[in-house]
Design a protein around this motif. Sequence first.
Motif, PDB file in Angstrom:
ATOM      1  N   LEU A 168      -5.258  11.156  -0.924  1.00  0.00           N
ATOM      2  CA  LEU A 168      -5.908  12.130  -0.050  1.00  0.00           C
ATOM      3  C   LEU A 168      -4.966  12.492   1.103  1.00  0.00           C
ATOM      4  O   LEU A 168      -3.998  11.778   1.365  1.00  0.00           O
ATOM      5  N   PRO A 169      -5.245  13.593   1.778  1.00  0.00           N
ATOM      6  CA  PRO A 169      -4.386  13.997   2.905  1.00  0.00           C
ATOM      7  C   PRO A 169      -4.159  12.869   3.904  1.00  0.00           C
ATOM      8  O   PRO A 169      -3.049  12.682   4.400  1.00  0.00           O
ATOM      9  N   ALA A 170      -5.220  12.111   4.202  1.00  0.00           N
ATOM     10  CA  ALA A 170      -5.068  11.002   5.152  1.00  0.00           C
ATOM     11  C   ALA A 170      -4.047   9.989   4.642  1.00  0.00           C
ATOM     12  O   ALA A 170      -3.301   9.398   5.430  1.00  0.00           O
ATOM     13  N   GLY A 171      -4.022   9.780   3.324  1.00  0.00           N
ATOM     14  CA  GLY A 171      -3.067   8.849   2.735  1.00  0.00           C
ATOM     15  C   GLY A 171      -1.646   9.345   2.877  1.00  0.00           C
ATOM     16  O   GLY A 171      -0.735   8.591   3.219  1.00  0.00           O
ATOM     17  N   ARG A 172      -1.483  10.629   2.628  1.00  0.00           N
ATOM     18  CA  ARG A 172      -0.148  11.218   2.771  1.00  0.00           C
ATOM     19  C   ARG A 172       0.340  11.098   4.218  1.00  0.00           C
ATOM     20  O   ARG A 172       1.494  10.743   4.475  1.00  0.00           O
ATOM     21  N   ALA A 173      -0.572  11.346   5.160  1.00  0.00           N
ATOM     22  CA  ALA A 173      -0.212  11.256   6.574  1.00  0.00           C
ATOM     23  C   ALA A 173       0.201   9.829   6.928  1.00  0.00           C
ATOM     24  O   ALA A 173       1.193   9.599   7.622  1.00  0.00           O
ATOM     25  N   GLU A 175     -10.606   2.748   2.763  1.00  0.00           N
ATOM     26  CA  GLU A 175     -10.079   3.328   4.002  1.00  0.00           C
ATOM     27  C   GLU A 175      -9.951   4.854   3.925  1.00  0.00           C
ATOM     28  O   GLU A 175      -9.476   5.482   4.867  1.00  0.00           O
ATOM     29  N   GLY A 176     -10.310   5.397   2.772  1.00  0.00           N
ATOM     30  CA  GLY A 176     -10.278   6.854   2.658  1.00  0.00           C
ATOM     31  C   GLY A 176      -8.885   7.436   2.490  1.00  0.00           C
ATOM     32  O   GLY A 176      -8.652   8.602   2.800  1.00  0.00           O
ATOM     33  N   LEU A 177      -7.951   6.632   2.006  1.00  0.00           N
ATOM     34  CA  LEU A 177      -6.588   7.132   1.815  1.00  0.00           C
ATOM     35  C   LEU A 177      -6.355   7.620   0.385  1.00  0.00           C
ATOM     36  O   LEU A 177      -5.468   8.439   0.154  1.00  0.00           O
ATOM     37  N   PRO A 212       0.819  -1.210   0.000  1.00  0.00           N
ATOM     38  CA  PRO A 212       0.000   0.000   0.000  1.00  0.00           C
ATOM     39  C   PRO A 212       0.854   1.263   0.000  1.00  0.00           C
ATOM     40  O   PRO A 212       0.491   2.240  -0.680  1.00  0.00           O
ATOM     41  N   HIS A 213       1.977   1.225   0.696  1.00  0.00           N
ATOM     42  CA  HIS A 213       2.816   2.419   0.770  1.00  0.00           C
ATOM     43  C   HIS A 213       3.579   2.639  -0.533  1.00  0.00           C
ATOM     44  O   HIS A 213       3.817   3.777  -0.922  1.00  0.00           O
TER      45      HIS A 213
END
Lengths: 173, 173
Positions: free
Chosen positions: B71-76, B50-52, B4-5
């Motif tokens: 999305l921002p959540a993914g970047r975080a 998961e909204g990433l 995923p990363h």
Amino acid sequence: MSLPHAILTALLEKPSSGLELTRRFDRSIGFFWSATHQQIYRELGRLEREGLVRASGPGVGRGQRKEYEVLPAGRAQLREWVGQAQDPKPIRDPLLLRLRAAAVLGVDGLEEELARHRELHRAQLAEYLEIEARDFPPERAETENRLQHVVLQAGIQLESFWLAWLDQALEGT
Amino acid sequence: MSLPHAILTALLEKPSSGLELTRRFDRSIGFFWSATHQQIYRELGRLEREGLVRASGPGVGRGQRKEYEVLPAGRAQLREWVGQAQDPKPIRDPLLLRLRAAAVLGVDGLEEELARHRELHRAQLAEYLEIEARDFPPERAETENRLQHVVLQAGIQLESFWLAWLDQALEGT
DNA sequence: GGAGCCATGTAACCCGTTACATGATTAC
DNA sequence: GTAATCATGTAACGGGTTACATGGCTCC
């Protein structure tokens, strides 16, 4: 399909119980093919069902020690596997992935982690060199156990590579 | 949990569809983290749930191109993963295992296979060197894309290690 | 009789691999 | 209209990982 063959090899070197195998995987074979006891028991069960190994000892249930030995069919299977052509797999290293991610994110708190890895590789290299000094002293002529030495040298040189590379990676930071 | 990363990193570099990602994994990222299109679609589905990441484009069904972006959540999430401590995994190489098995079995038809691997590593090294010559010419000052170069150098040095080791292993045969 | 260890096992989950299926678009 | 290609998916399987369960033995 490497684990069953790793187990067959270990059992040829010395018939053992599942737990003994696990310990030996933690030591010698595990240096280049690790396995947990759960994997090993699962695989021993399969190997027995397929008639490649044989269990002796009283035990049937839990907690009863069983000793496994390789049957001729198992030896034949291993020999065939060794002879097959198998391409090397590409590298698969999370640390390289993290560096690439860091390049995109602009993260720069990575020096510590690189230094930590360097220390771990340094320790692993020291362990290999110790084994080499003990098991392959320079005066002994190498004929029979030359292959084992070559394998150990792969480990030594790989750790050396990581050390040198991490030095280089840390240098410019 | 690297795939995923890897995908998040690739999508940060450039928003893409699943197939485009697959192709880029075959080229650049795949040099140290390969993945098939099935893996990538499965993982894109999860990341979206998961909204990433977010999918845009008309498609809902099969055959409809969807473009994904982080999305921002993914970047975080990615940033957190990069910052985590992760121990290096021990080597896991079937070729070393086969040498060890050969040591027990007394098999000696292995030179061909070693020579074949040497050739494959030689070709891979040549490819890396070509990329280096193209993307990192010596005159260009290295500041921004230094990390990418370091990653490539890991590939180059690893292939060099294998070449040298295989030479050595074949020498005494 | 409880602590600790030897020993064998079960269960659940995720990842990687392989084979196959299906829809949309373009070229001929 | 059909072949090729782009594109997205499903299904099934095996290996690796983690957490947990159970049985026997010894020592104190």
